[in-house]
Design a protein around this motif. Sequence first.
Motif, short mmCIF file in Angstrom:
data_model
loop_
_atom_site.label_atom_id
_atom_site.label_comp_id
_atom_site.label_asym_id
_atom_site.label_seq_id
_atom_site.Cartn_x
_atom_site.Cartn_y
_atom_site.Cartn_z
N UNK A 157 0.84 -1.20 0.00
CA UNK A 157 0.00 0.00 0.00
C UNK A 157 0.87 1.25 0.00
N UNK A 158 0.49 2.23 -0.77
CA UNK A 158 1.11 3.55 -0.77
C UNK A 158 0.38 4.38 0.30
N UNK A 159 0.96 4.65 1.49
CA UNK A 159 2.36 4.63 1.81
C UNK A 159 2.73 3.57 2.86
N UNK A 160 1.83 3.31 3.80
CA UNK A 160 2.06 2.30 4.83
C UNK A 160 0.81 1.43 4.94
N UNK A 161 0.98 0.29 5.65
CA UNK A 161 -0.20 -0.53 5.94
C UNK A 161 0.02 -1.36 7.19
N UNK A 162 -1.10 -1.72 7.82
CA UNK A 162 -1.14 -2.74 8.86
C UNK A 162 -2.14 -3.79 8.38
N UNK A 163 -1.81 -5.06 8.62
CA UNK A 163 -2.62 -6.15 8.08
C UNK A 163 -3.18 -7.00 9.23
N UNK A 164 -4.50 -7.10 9.27
CA UNK A 164 -5.20 -7.95 10.24
C UNK A 164 -5.61 -9.25 9.55
N UNK A 165 -5.36 -10.37 10.22
CA UNK A 165 -5.76 -11.69 9.71
C UNK A 165 -6.63 -12.36 10.76
N UNK A 201 -10.47 -20.47 5.30
CA UNK A 201 -10.98 -19.11 5.11
C UNK A 201 -10.14 -18.13 5.92
N UNK A 202 -9.87 -16.98 5.32
CA UNK A 202 -9.10 -15.94 5.98
C UNK A 202 -9.83 -14.61 5.82
N UNK A 203 -10.10 -13.97 6.95
CA UNK A 203 -10.71 -12.64 6.95
C UNK A 203 -9.57 -11.62 7.02
N UNK A 204 -9.43 -10.84 5.97
CA UNK A 204 -8.32 -9.90 5.84
C UNK A 204 -8.84 -8.47 5.96
N UNK A 205 -8.16 -7.66 6.78
CA UNK A 205 -8.44 -6.23 6.86
C UNK A 205 -7.11 -5.50 6.76
N UNK A 206 -7.00 -4.63 5.76
CA UNK A 206 -5.78 -3.86 5.54
C UNK A 206 -6.06 -2.40 5.88
N UNK A 207 -5.28 -1.85 6.79
CA UNK A 207 -5.42 -0.46 7.20
C UNK A 207 -4.37 0.35 6.46
N UNK A 208 -4.81 1.05 5.40
CA UNK A 208 -3.90 1.85 4.59
C UNK A 208 -3.72 3.24 5.17
N UNK A 209 -2.46 3.72 5.18
CA UNK A 209 -2.12 4.98 5.85
C UNK A 209 -1.35 5.87 4.88
N UNK A 210 -1.78 7.12 4.78
CA UNK A 210 -1.04 8.10 3.98
C UNK A 210 0.14 8.62 4.82
N UNK A 211 1.32 8.68 4.22
CA UNK A 211 2.46 9.08 5.01
C UNK A 211 3.55 9.73 4.16
N UNK A 212 4.62 10.17 4.85
CA UNK A 212 4.81 10.21 6.29
C UNK A 212 3.74 11.05 6.99
N UNK A 213 3.25 10.56 8.11
CA UNK A 213 2.10 11.18 8.77
C UNK A 213 2.41 12.63 9.16
N UNK A 214 3.61 12.88 9.70
CA UNK A 214 3.93 14.24 10.14
C UNK A 214 4.15 15.20 8.98
N UNK A 215 4.29 14.65 7.77
CA UNK A 215 4.40 15.50 6.57
C UNK A 215 3.01 15.91 6.09
N UNK A 216 2.00 15.07 6.40
CA UNK A 216 0.65 15.29 5.87
C UNK A 216 0.70 15.51 4.37
N UNK A 217 1.13 14.46 3.62
CA UNK A 217 1.45 14.64 2.19
C UNK A 217 0.22 14.91 1.33
#
Length: 232
Positions: A157-165, A201-217
């Motif tokens: 993911x552009x720019x960061x991600x966390x993946x829940x399984x 079966x796998x329940x996938x949740x991807x949390x996509x994050x715009x970053x760098x966060x402190x840049x607020x791109x």
Amino acid sequence: MRKQDLIRLVTCAALAAVPMMIPTIAAGQAPALPAAAPAPPPQMPPSLVPAQVVDLMTPEGSAVFSAQWKTMEAKIVEGPAIANAMPGYKTSYDIQPHAGERGFDDSSWPIIGAKGLADRRGGGKVSFIWYRVNLTIPAKIGDFDTSGATAVLTAYVDDYAEVWVNGQIPRRAGYTSPATIQGFNMPNRVVLADAVKPGDKFQIAVFGINGPISVAPMNFVWFREAKIEFFR
């Protein structure tokens, strides 16, 4: 004598009633909440050449796993500070919804096509996007037999991600944890299972994050790549 006998009778009756009252009081109390399940430990994905690769950003690839993608923007919400916060800190910040949790109801979320993973989402700057999908392992992919193979999800993911399984982020403090943020525009490669079997079966949740966060791109959140690799 009669008065003393009456006192003894009343005392005995009261003592006999105490054990009967205790369960009644306990039953009236609110049940204790179950402790949160500990996060599963992280597992490093193989660095070998995969035996089979399926591109989840194509309709054909997502269809292999009966996958239907859904998405929703996450919001920052304000609340009171947590217990034991230092003086002067009166506010905490959370995200809503917590869509990584097992059994989260995404029935009202809009459905997107596999190609829609590449669409630039969010309003830019500090922005968070949830992507959710359920994957079912097929018996075969072409001539490839999935039974017993190690399955790895790549979420790039552009720019960061966390993946829940299945409602958890596999992680351990002080250890490389592929489901957590890996770096600026670096993929998450998360082992789904060491040895899958048809119908898993796998329940996938991807949390996509715009970053760098402190840049607020001045850009958006989107998938560069999403795939499942199988290893022998």
